[in-house]
Write an enzyme that holds these catalytic residues in place. Structure first.
Site, PDB file in Angstrom:
ATOM      1  CB  CYS A 136      39.706  42.173  34.560  1.00 58.62           C
ATOM      2  SG  CYS A 136      40.847  43.876  34.825  1.00 58.62           S
ATOM      3  CB  CYS A 139      40.057  46.439  36.820  1.00 62.06           C
ATOM      4  SG  CYS A 139      40.265  45.889  34.461  1.00 62.06           S
ATOM      5  CG  ASP A 140      36.273  43.935  38.209  1.00 60.33           C
ATOM      6  OD1 ASP A 140      35.962  45.059  37.801  1.00 60.33           O
ATOM      7  OD2 ASP A 140      35.582  43.940  37.391  1.00 60.33           O
TER       8      ASP A 140
END
Ligand code: FAD
Ligand code: NAP
Length: 335
Positions: A136, A139-140
């Site tokens: 992701c 997200c990261d």
């Protein structure tokens, strides 16, 4: 003490399919309960711009899903933060158990559990998950400012992730096992024009290389699929974007599935192999897998459930004294 909730329609999943089913089932006065699962809002909460949702030239994925949740709630859907861990479809009413301990008893069930990211299955991929290996980018990605990143895959997700990661990374290498991408042409154009992205064709990931203390990735080993020759690349982040698999574990021994685990529905309908159980969205669809097609199927599932409940006499006790969209503020009343 464990609670028991009875409902005419239980919707499992909170992506575009689930929330749209909520809107339609609410407007049919079926007072649906929707259980959100581990990822409230579904896959679109893991992306940035969505440019193909009709009516919005560009909208952030998480914002779109907040809007859908608010819409379903406003129409009267009861939205519950729980995860269904067990579902018994052998007798009607159907019984679902939540991770919270709540038991849900439902005359009809709409399955909208979508899909989850696939992994390559390498031992080293698993060992560095959360320590440099991710599925992701939204997200990261932020953790890799000024670093070198690799993305594995050749579909829309891989190309979008690669483009998005250029906001942080010094360099992004897209690694694909063929020399042709599945991604839409518009994304391919953006990829080619981006000076921070290099593409490594005909290669596959064979090993993630890293250190133990502090735990983190330092590089990868790749193999040329034509010659078998192996080489190393330095990288701090490895993003796996090789597609998604349907989340059909709850029903795998109870419903007919297609090869690959997608729930089978009757053509042109959302009826599954068990009467009263309907399925919508990516859970059933190996072909289109789009937000708009999932939402469309969510609508169909609610209409199919309404018809089923009317035929079996369950929908008779609908409270039709409530105005349409009875949970909505005055100004957002139903059309
Ligand atoms: P999902 O969105 O997968 O939602 C599934 C829901 O089920 C989740 O809320 C989850 O919590 C819930 N759930 C699962 N198991 C349980 C359980 N046991 N109990 C309770 N709930 C459960 N499509 C587009 O049209 N445009 C785009 O720009 C686009 N970009 C994308 C970018 C990325 C990175 C990805 C991964 C996908 C993208 N897609 C895009 C595809 C789109 O996100 C999906 O087609 C769509 O989200 C599918 O909707 P769905 O409702 O079927 O399921
Ligand atoms: P996908 O379209 O299935 O593509 C997966 C990619 O990963 C393919 O290029 C595939 O290679 C590669 N791959 C699969 N297994 C692999 C393995 N074991 N090793 C190496 N490579 C592997 O998946 P996706 O990109 O996640 O997209 C899923 C769905 O969501 C699609 O319908 C897509 O259109 C939709 N989506 C839409 C948008 C958008 O509209 N903007 C954005 C993201 C996703 P091959 O090509 O060789 O098979």
């Amino acid at each position: 003490m464990a609670e028991t909730r009875k409902t005419k329609v239980l919707i499992i999943g909170s992506g575009p399919a689930g929330y749209t089913a909520g809107v339609y089932a609410s407007r049919a006065m079926l007072d649906p309960i929707l259980v959100q699962g581990i990822e409230p809002g579904g896959q679109l909460t893991t992306t940035t711009e969505v440019e193909n949702w009709p009516g919005a030239t560009e909208i952030q994925g998480p914002d779109l899903m907040i809007n859908m949740e608010a819409h379903a709630k406003a129409m009267g859907t009861e939205i519950i933060g729980d995860i269904i861990t067990d579902l018994d479809l052998s007798t009607r009413p159907f019984v679902a158990k939540g991770d919270s301990g709540t038991e849900y008893i439902a005359d009809a069930v709409i399955l909208a559990t979508g899909a989850r990211a696939k992994w390559l299955g390498l031992e080293t991929e698993d060992a560095f998950k959360g320590f440099g290996v991710s599925a992701c980018a939204t997200c990261d990605g932020f953790f890799y400012r000024g670093q070198e990143i690799v993305v594995i895959g050749g579909g829309n997700t891989a190309v979008e992730e690669a483009l998005f990661l250029t906001n942080f990374a010094s360099k992004v290498t897209l690694i694909h096992r063929r020399d042709e991408l599945r991604a839409e042409k518009i994304l391919q154009d953006r990829l080619e024009k981006n000076p921070k992205i290099e593409t490594l064709w005909f290669h596959e990931l064979v090993e993630v290389v890293g250190e133990d203390s502090p735990r983190g990735v330092t590089g990868i080993k790749v193999r040329d699929v034509r010659s078998g020759a192996e080489s190393e690349l330095s990288a701090k982040g490895v993003f796996i974007a090789i597609g998604h698999a349907p989340a059909s574990e709850l029903v795998k021994d109870q419903l007919e599935l297609h090869h690959g685990g997608y729930v089978k529905v009757k053509p042109g309908s959302t009826e599954t192999s068990v009467p009263g159980v309907f399925a919508a969205g990516d859970l059933t669809d190996h072909k289109y897998r789009q937000a708009v097609t999932s939402a469309g199927m969510g609508c169909m599932a609610a209409l199919d459930a309404e018809r089923f409940l009317a035929e079996t006499g369950v929908a008779e006790d609908r409270d039709t004294t409530l105005p349409l969209g009875h949970g909505a503020p005055e100004s957002e009343g139903a059309a």
